[in-house]
Design a protein around this motif. Structure first.
Motif, PDB file in Angstrom:
ATOM      1  N   ARG A  84       8.044  -1.199  -3.250  1.00 12.51           N
ATOM      2  CA  ARG A  84       6.918  -0.272  -3.055  1.00 12.51           C
ATOM      3  C   ARG A  84       6.599  -0.153  -1.572  1.00 12.51           C
ATOM      4  O   ARG A  84       6.331  -1.154  -0.898  1.00 12.51           O
ATOM      5  CB  ARG A  84       5.670  -0.796  -3.782  1.00 12.51           C
ATOM      6  CG  ARG A  84       5.621  -0.411  -5.242  1.00 12.51           C
ATOM      7  CD  ARG A  84       4.247  -0.721  -5.808  1.00 12.51           C
ATOM      8  NE  ARG A  84       3.194   0.025  -5.140  1.00 12.51           N
ATOM      9  CZ  ARG A  84       2.039  -0.510  -4.717  1.00 12.51           C
ATOM     10  NH1 ARG A  84       1.803  -1.782  -4.861  1.00 12.51           N
ATOM     11  NH2 ARG A  84       1.131   0.250  -4.134  1.00 12.51           N
ATOM     12  N   TYR A  85       6.614   1.084  -1.085  1.00  7.10           N
ATOM     13  CA  TYR A  85       6.325   1.343   0.320  1.00  7.10           C
ATOM     14  C   TYR A  85       5.289   2.453   0.407  1.00  7.10           C
ATOM     15  O   TYR A  85       5.180   3.281  -0.508  1.00  7.10           O
ATOM     16  CB  TYR A  85       7.611   1.738   1.069  1.00  7.10           C
ATOM     17  CG  TYR A  85       8.624   0.623   1.049  1.00  7.10           C
ATOM     18  CD1 TYR A  85       8.638  -0.340   2.039  1.00  7.10           C
ATOM     19  CD2 TYR A  85       9.521   0.492  -0.012  1.00  7.10           C
ATOM     20  CE1 TYR A  85       9.537  -1.398   1.992  1.00  7.10           C
ATOM     21  CE2 TYR A  85      10.412  -0.562  -0.074  1.00  7.10           C
ATOM     22  CZ  TYR A  85      10.414  -1.504   0.931  1.00  7.10           C
ATOM     23  OH  TYR A  85      11.283  -2.556   0.883  1.00  7.10           O
ATOM     24  N   VAL A  86       4.529   2.451   1.497  1.00  7.53           N
ATOM     25  CA  VAL A  86       3.513   3.494   1.671  1.00  7.53           C
ATOM     26  C   VAL A  86       3.460   3.916   3.131  1.00  7.53           C
ATOM     27  O   VAL A  86       3.923   3.187   4.018  1.00  7.53           O
ATOM     28  CB  VAL A  86       2.092   3.003   1.265  1.00  7.53           C
ATOM     29  CG1 VAL A  86       1.949   2.852  -0.233  1.00  7.53           C
ATOM     30  CG2 VAL A  86       1.717   1.712   1.982  1.00  7.53           C
ATOM     31  N   TYR A 121       7.749   5.378  -2.685  1.00  8.76           N
ATOM     32  CA  TYR A 121       7.090   5.587  -1.391  1.00  8.76           C
ATOM     33  C   TYR A 121       5.949   6.583  -1.590  1.00  8.76           C
ATOM     34  O   TYR A 121       6.156   7.694  -2.066  1.00  8.76           O
ATOM     35  CB  TYR A 121       8.110   6.117  -0.380  1.00  8.76           C
ATOM     36  CG  TYR A 121       7.591   6.127   1.043  1.00  8.76           C
ATOM     37  CD1 TYR A 121       8.033   5.186   1.968  1.00  8.76           C
ATOM     38  CD2 TYR A 121       6.654   7.068   1.466  1.00  8.76           C
ATOM     39  CE1 TYR A 121       7.565   5.191   3.277  1.00  8.76           C
ATOM     40  CE2 TYR A 121       6.173   7.073   2.757  1.00  8.76           C
ATOM     41  CZ  TYR A 121       6.646   6.140   3.659  1.00  8.76           C
ATOM     42  OH  TYR A 121       6.173   6.143   4.960  1.00  8.76           O
ATOM     43  N   PHE A 164      -2.657  -4.167  -0.370  1.00  3.54           N
ATOM     44  CA  PHE A 164      -1.315  -3.619  -0.660  1.00  3.54           C
ATOM     45  C   PHE A 164      -0.280  -4.754  -0.693  1.00  3.54           C
ATOM     46  O   PHE A 164       0.575  -4.799  -1.584  1.00  3.54           O
ATOM     47  CB  PHE A 164      -0.964  -2.580   0.415  1.00  3.54           C
ATOM     48  CG  PHE A 164       0.452  -2.111   0.386  1.00  3.54           C
ATOM     49  CD1 PHE A 164       0.922  -1.303  -0.647  1.00  3.54           C
ATOM     50  CD2 PHE A 164       1.349  -2.477   1.387  1.00  3.54           C
ATOM     51  CE1 PHE A 164       2.240  -0.870  -0.681  1.00  3.54           C
ATOM     52  CE2 PHE A 164       2.666  -2.045   1.362  1.00  3.54           C
ATOM     53  CZ  PHE A 164       3.109  -1.240   0.321  1.00  3.54           C
ATOM     54  N   ASP A 210      -0.648  -6.892  -3.752  1.00  7.56           N
ATOM     55  CA  ASP A 210      -0.148  -6.194  -4.946  1.00  7.56           C
ATOM     56  C   ASP A 210       1.378  -6.090  -4.959  1.00  7.56           C
ATOM     57  O   ASP A 210       1.952  -5.383  -5.791  1.00  7.56           O
ATOM     58  CB  ASP A 210      -0.730  -4.773  -5.012  1.00  7.56           C
ATOM     59  CG  ASP A 210      -2.207  -4.790  -5.364  1.00  7.56           C
ATOM     60  OD1 ASP A 210      -2.686  -5.863  -5.773  1.00  7.56           O
ATOM     61  OD2 ASP A 210      -2.871  -3.739  -5.216  1.00  7.56           O
ATOM     62  N   GLY A 233       3.447  -5.037  -2.272  1.00  7.93           N
ATOM     63  CA  GLY A 233       4.037  -4.019  -1.389  1.00  7.93           C
ATOM     64  C   GLY A 233       5.118  -4.619  -0.494  1.00  7.93           C
ATOM     65  O   GLY A 233       4.992  -5.754  -0.032  1.00  7.93           O
ATOM     66  N   CYS A 249       5.298  -0.844   5.048  1.00  6.20           N
ATOM     67  CA  CYS A 249       4.597   0.434   5.212  1.00  6.20           C
ATOM     68  C   CYS A 249       4.894   1.057   6.561  1.00  6.20           C
ATOM     69  O   CYS A 249       5.306   0.379   7.496  1.00  6.20           O
ATOM     70  CB  CYS A 249       3.091   0.243   5.056  1.00  6.20           C
ATOM     71  SG  CYS A 249       2.359  -0.874   6.235  1.00  6.20           S
ATOM     72  N   TRP A 279      13.719  -1.970   6.258  1.00  4.42           N
ATOM     73  CA  TRP A 279      13.278  -2.405   4.922  1.00  4.42           C
ATOM     74  C   TRP A 279      14.453  -2.687   3.989  1.00  4.42           C
ATOM     75  O   TRP A 279      14.400  -3.611   3.186  1.00  4.42           O
ATOM     76  CB  TRP A 279      12.417  -1.332   4.264  1.00  4.42           C
ATOM     77  CG  TRP A 279      11.125  -1.034   4.938  1.00  4.42           C
ATOM     78  CD1 TRP A 279      10.330  -1.917   5.633  1.00  4.42           C
ATOM     79  CD2 TRP A 279      10.455   0.223   4.998  1.00  4.42           C
ATOM     80  NE1 TRP A 279       9.228  -1.281   6.115  1.00  4.42           N
ATOM     81  CE2 TRP A 279       9.266   0.041   5.739  1.00  4.42           C
ATOM     82  CE3 TRP A 279      10.728   1.489   4.500  1.00  4.42           C
ATOM     83  CZ2 TRP A 279       8.363   1.069   5.986  1.00  4.42           C
ATOM     84  CZ3 TRP A 279       9.835   2.510   4.744  1.00  4.42           C
ATOM     85  CH2 TRP A 279       8.667   2.297   5.476  1.00  4.42           C
TER      86      TRP A 279
END
Ligand code: NDP
Length: 276
Positions: free
Chosen positions: A2-4, A33, A50, A53, A55, A58, A253
């Motif tokens: 999971r990336y943001v 993403y 994040f 959770d 992550g 980012c 990443w």
């Protein structure tokens, strides 16, 4: 996975489109993403949530790049020099590794068009974006880098701060004090956002010069219009830098180095079509 991208505002960000296209190149079906809007006073708290959770990392955009730099546990050399972080990787032990991939994105885009070795480079602006690209530009061994800014003192401070590490002549000045012709002129001011041209002396663009505006838009930017009228042969906006910095982040990443050109072409089409 999971990336943001974290920012405020962030709704306009094209990073989800870019990273989804990169993930598709490698068949990474579980790469997610998204955009994460955080309150201007809530970056650190939101980032911690994040990470808690699960992550994986980012991207960080305005106005949080400096705060991200302060809250990482470990920094790359280029993030330390830039004093700003645009990419964070969450390590297996939960510590945060901060990088700044903006300069690498710019240089990769420039090198697709010209070599920088032995060239005279004029860098316009002395804000966060300018700071982050000085050492990556200097690493290409140009003849010199001149930094010019509306507030001359900031350009002089940057030149002084980096002169020990750059390994090439660096100087900082007001726009009026710029003299001679340059092979590469990079606009790292935000003047194009407001549609403003810059008060550059005549003759700054050498014959065959490349003009680069870090800002990008569907239409020709104010700076690129000015560069065209002043005879700059190659004129590029910052969309390639955006995709290039994202490619570096994706590599950090995932360990996969994506192809930039097809994603840049797709993004250009959607920018001009106004779809994203
Ligand atoms: P900052 O706010 O940190 O710095 C702004 C700079 O622009 C300062 O040097 C400021 O001068 C100068 N400036 C602002 N308005 C004018 C004007 N009207 N005339 C002359 N100079 C002006 O911004 P950033 O460094 O973060 O961003 C700069 C630009 O780079 C933006 O357009 C941004 O969108 C772009 N960018 C693009 C990226 C990409 O991936 N393509 C990545 C990062 C940034 P002064 O010091 O005198 O106030």
């Amino acid at each position: 996975m999971r990336y943001v991208v974290i920012g405020n505002p962030v709704a306009h960000s094209r990073s989800p489109q870019i990273h989804s296209a990169f993930a598709a190149q490698f068949g990474l079906a579980d790469f997610q993403y998204e955009r994460l809007l955080l309150p201007v006073d809530g970056f650190t708290e939101g980032l911690c949530r994040f990470v808690a959770d699960g992550g994986g990392g980012c991207n960080v955009t305005l106005p949080f790049k400096e705060e991200a730099w302060r809250c990482c546990d470990r920094l790359s050399e280029r993030a330390r020099a830039a004093q700003a972080v645009n990419t964070i990787r969450v390590e297996p032990n939960g510590k945060l590794y901060g990088d700044n991939t903006d300069g690498a994105g710019l240089v990769a885009d420039l090198l697709r068009h010209v070599s920088l070795a032995g060239k005279r480079i004029l860098l316009l602006g002395a804000g966060g974006a300018a700071r982050g690209v000085i050492l990556p530009l200097a690493a290409e061994k140009p003849a010199e880098i001149v930094i010019a800014n509306r507030t001359a003192a900031k350009a002089q401070e940057l030149a002084q701060a980096f002169s020990g590490q750059a390994g090439v002549p660096l100087s900082g000045m007001d726009f009026d004090a710029v003299s001679g012709a340059f092979d590469v002129v990079v606009n790292a001011t935000s003047a194009s956002i407001g549609g403003n041209a810059l008060p550059l002396p005549a003759g700054v663009f050498a014959p065959g010069a490349l003009a680069y505006d870090m800002y990008y838009s569907a239409d020709e930017t104010a700076f690129l219009q000015q560069a065209r009228e002043s005879g700059a042969a190659i004129r590029l906006d910052g969309l390639g830098m955006l995709v290039g910095q994202a490619a570096e982040a994706f590599f950090l990443w995932t360990g996969f180095r994506p192809e930039v050109a097809p994603v840049l072409a797709e993004l250009r089409t959607s920018l001009q079509g106004g779809t994203k």
